[in-house]
Each structure stands twice: as structure tokens, then as C-alpha cells.
Design an enzyme around this catalytic site. Structure first.
Site, PDB file in Angstrom:
ATOM      1  N   THR A 265       1.483  -4.128  10.861  1.00 43.51           N
ATOM      2  CA  THR A 265       2.441  -4.919  10.094  1.00 43.51           C
ATOM      3  C   THR A 265       3.757  -4.747  10.799  1.00 43.51           C
ATOM      4  O   THR A 265       3.936  -3.796  11.541  1.00 43.51           O
ATOM      5  CB  THR A 265       2.582  -4.295   8.677  1.00 43.51           C
ATOM      6  OG1 THR A 265       1.354  -4.411   7.994  1.00 43.51           O
ATOM      7  CG2 THR A 265       3.667  -4.946   7.849  1.00 43.51           C
TER       8      THR A 265
ATOM      9  N   GLY B 246      -2.323  -6.720   0.251  1.00 41.58           N
ATOM     10  CA  GLY B 246      -1.851  -5.361   0.494  1.00 41.58           C
ATOM     11  C   GLY B 246      -0.487  -5.136  -0.115  1.00 41.58           C
ATOM     12  O   GLY B 246      -0.073  -5.839  -1.051  1.00 41.58           O
TER      13      GLY B 246
HETATM   14  N1  ASP Z   1       0.340  -2.432   4.954  1.00 39.28           N
HETATM   15  C1  ASP Z   1      -0.526  -3.464   5.449  1.00 39.28           C
HETATM   16  C2  ASP Z   1      -1.560  -3.765   4.428  1.00 39.28           C
HETATM   17  O1  ASP Z   1      -2.074  -2.850   3.810  1.00 39.28           O
HETATM   18  C3  ASP Z   1      -1.216  -3.145   6.706  1.00 39.28           C
HETATM   19  C4  ASP Z   1      -0.490  -2.265   7.662  1.00 39.28           C
HETATM   20  O2  ASP Z   1       0.693  -2.098   7.598  1.00 39.28           O
HETATM   21  O3  ASP Z   1      -1.085  -1.715   8.578  1.00 39.28           O
HETATM   22  O4  ASP Z   1      -1.920  -4.905   4.287  1.00 39.28           O
END
Ligand code: ASP
Length: 365
Positions: free
Chosen positions: A208, A238
């Protein structure tokens, strides 16, 4: 329990910049997750040009959203379990105290811009799925295919590696679990790309970008945008588009954001928790560490279970003091170890990557 040794290690690992005393006067500063070196450069150039902090962070994250090689954000992001890319994003604008968000939006390369339009053009904060896409089209965006050849290949490799009997090891379907078998199945793909795709299949990545900005007037904004967890169930949302989890900005206090396993962040409302911690007097590093401790506590600090994921928090206080922190110090990759980083641009040149503070040290595999 979190050992004192770990706690001390974490504090000792804080980057010098994060331990600095609060600046007297606000200054231009941008921080982001580690994939945001260029994002922070762009956002800083917008701040220097006197643009609004929200314009700056969105221009910054657009670099990642449009980059086909960033497979955790926007175009080229890894898809859901049906091979369709679904994106989450949100924005918060400190000066107007407004927020906008889209969840599970398909077919739009820059969901951060749609989140901003939700904020500016509607009486709502969050639009999801089909409604979010229809809104984007109404606002003049064209629906596009977000799968690149590389992410499509990764999807097929995942299907064939993950014992999905519709796709592999059936009576008629080709066998395909090892990288060697993959070479035979995908003769047009090079070995390096297949090794990457195999890694993505075996260890579904998260990823992200979160970007937070402060300008010389003391104004703040933030944005978080993602393709979320690879191979997720369609409709899984998410933390990234959830105001208070993936992002929170309070113009009077500061801003915080998160990357990593969103489910853990939602349970501690991480970004809001960090901003509230700062409001009640904690320094940014302490505020971040407290949120990480809450995540760890949800598993009774059981390192075996915590070892299955990682989560990162970023904080930028209104006076320019910042911090980045992770649950783990990094991860072992092959023979090496990659430590967790975050990106910072303080206006003195190119963005730098700094080590995150951390709560736990990864045991050797
Ligand atoms: N936080 C994001 C999610 O859970 C993914 C990530 O940041 O790696 O969708």
C-alpha cells in the site's frame, strides 16, 4: 508480555530525525511508506510550489497508482481470487477537516482521485464497489483493465500453485506446484518473473502507499491507497479506505497512516489511536509504538502467531516531528535480512529511507 529488552531495542532503533525536538515553526515535510521515495519527491515539489497539501499527497501517490510495476497499488496491483483488481483508497484534508473514501472499486487506476471527488462533490464520505465505479464514470473517468500481463501471470501462477483443483492437479488440468513445473507451463515467461510470481503465490503480499504532508503554514493532509491483500475474497475491504484505520488527520494535532495487514489495523483503529495518543502528549515514536503494542496484545504477544504478518504505522505531528514503526524489524529473504523502512522528504533534497522503529525482532528461520 513485551519484554523490556524489546522495548529498549525499539527506542534505540528510532531514527535520529524522529527523536528531534519539536520544530518551532512548521515546515514542508512529507513522509510515506517505503515504496514512496518518488512519491515524497513529487509531493515535496508540489508543497514547494505552494500547492495545497492534499494536492501534494495525491500527486505523490499517483506515481505508485500509475506504476505498472508497483503490484500493491492501483494499475498493476495484484487481483482478488477471481483475477479482478479491486482498489481501496481514502484522503483527509486537514484545513477543511473533510474526508473521502472508496472501497473495492474496480477499473479505475487512480482511486485516490475518486476518494477526493467523493469528499468534494458529494455529501458522503465513503462509496463502495459498483456504486463507486458508477460515481467515477459520472465524474468523467473511463473504466480500464487494471491487470498487467505481469499481474495476470502472477494470478495464474497462484491458481496453479495453490492447489485449486479447478486449475491444477485435476484429471485434465496440468500439474503445477513447483517453480520448475511453472517454467514448463509458462514457456513465454522468463525465469525471474516466474520466481517472483511463485513468491507472490506462496506468500500473498500486502502493500500500500500511505503519504502524509505538512506545509509551512502548518496545514496537513494524508492519503492511503492500495490494491489490498493479493488473492482476497471479492469485496474484502482492508484498513486503507477506513478513516481512522488506514489514515487519520487532525489539523490541530497531526496525521497518521498504516500499511500492512489491514485486519489487525482495523481492530486497533490504528491511525486514530496514534493521533489521539499524540493529542494526549505522546511523542510520535511513542504514539506509534503504543499502537503496535495494541496489535501485539491482541495476540497475547504470542510471537509465533504474530510472525504470520507485519504492520507498519507512520505519524507526522503538526510541528514536523515524525516517526515510522513496524511490528517486526524486517524479514529474512534468502540469505539476507531486509529491515523495515519508511520514506521522508524534509525539503532539503531527495527523499531518504529511514529505519522504522520496531516492537519485535524476527527470529531466524
Ligand atoms: N493494508 C492493506 C490492506 O490490508 C495492505 C497493505 O498495506 O499491505 O488492504
Amino acid at each position: 508480555m513485551v519484554s523490556r529488552r524489546n522495548w529498549m531495542t525499539s527506542v534505540a532503533a528510532l531514527p535520529a530525525a524522529a527523536q528531534a525536538q519539536p520544530a518551532v515553526k512548521p515546515k514542508n515535510i512529507v513522509i510515506s511508506s517505503s515504496n514512496g521515495v518518488e512519491c515524497c519527491n513529487i509531493a515535496m515539489s508540489w508543497l514547494r510550489a505552494g500547492k495545497d497539501t492534499l494536492d501534494a499527497v495525491i500527486a505523490g501517490v499517483n506515481v505508485n497508482e500509475l506504476d505498472p510495476n508497483d503490484n500493491s497499488v492501483g494499475y498493476g496491483g495484484l487481483p482478488n481470487e477471481e483475477g479482478i483488481v479491486e482498489l481501496d483508497a481514502c484522503v483527509m484534508h486537514g484545513p477543511t477537516r473533510r474526508a473521502g473514501s472508496v472501497a473495492s472499486i474496480r477499473g479505475i487506476k487512480t482511486p485516490s482521485k475518486i476518494a477526493r471527488l467523493v469528499m468534494e462533490e458529494t455529501d458522503h464520505i465513503m462509496l463502495a464497489g459498483e456504486g463507486a465505479l458508477r460515481f467515477a464514470k459520472t465524474m468523467g473517468y473511463a473504466e480500464e483493465n487494471l491487470l498487467t500481463e505481469k499481474s495476470r501471470l502472477a494470478f495464474l501462477v497462484w491458481k496453479r500453485t495453490m492447489k485449486d483443483s479447478n486449475w491444477s492437479d485435476g484429471v485434465d488440468a496440468p500439474p503445477g506446484k513447483s517453480p520448475k513445473a511453472l517454467l514448463r507451463l509458462f514457456p513465454e515467461a522468463d525465469e525471474q518473473t516466474l520466481a517472483w510470481a511463485h513468491e507472490m503465490a506462496v506468500r500473498p503480499p500486502t502493500g500500500t502507499i500511505n503519504c502524509l504532508a505538512l506545509n509551512e503554514k502548518g496545514e496537513m493532509s494524508g492519503c492511503t491507497t492500495t490494491s489490498g491483500l493479493a488473492w482476497k475474497i471479492p469485496g474484502r475491504v482492508g484498513d486503507s479506505p477506513i478513516i481512522g484505520a488506514g489514515l487519520y488527520v487532525d489539523q490541530e494535532v497531526g496525521a497518521a497512516g498504516s500499511t500492512g495487514r489491514g485486519e489487525e489495523n482495523i481492530r486497533v483503529a490504528g491511525a486514530h489511536t496514534i493521533v489521539e495518543n499524540m493529542r494526549h502528549g505522546m511523542s510520535p515514536p511513542d504514539a506509534v509504538m503504543d499502537a503496535l503494542k495494541r496489535v501485539s496484545r491482541n495476540y497475547d504477544n504470542d510471537l509465533k502467531r504474530l510472525d504470520k504478518f507485519d504492520i507498519n504505522f507512520y505519524a507526522l505531528r503538526k510541528d514536523g516531528v515524525f516517526a515510522g514503526g513496524s511490528l517486526w524489524n524486517g524479514q529474512f529473504r534468502g540469505a539476507g535480512f531486509v529491515s523495515r523502512k519508511f520514506a521522508v522528504n524534509d525539503g532539503t533534497g531527495n527523499s531518504r529511507l529511514l529505519d522504522c522503529a520496531y516492537l519485535h525482532e524476527r527470529p531466524r528461520p
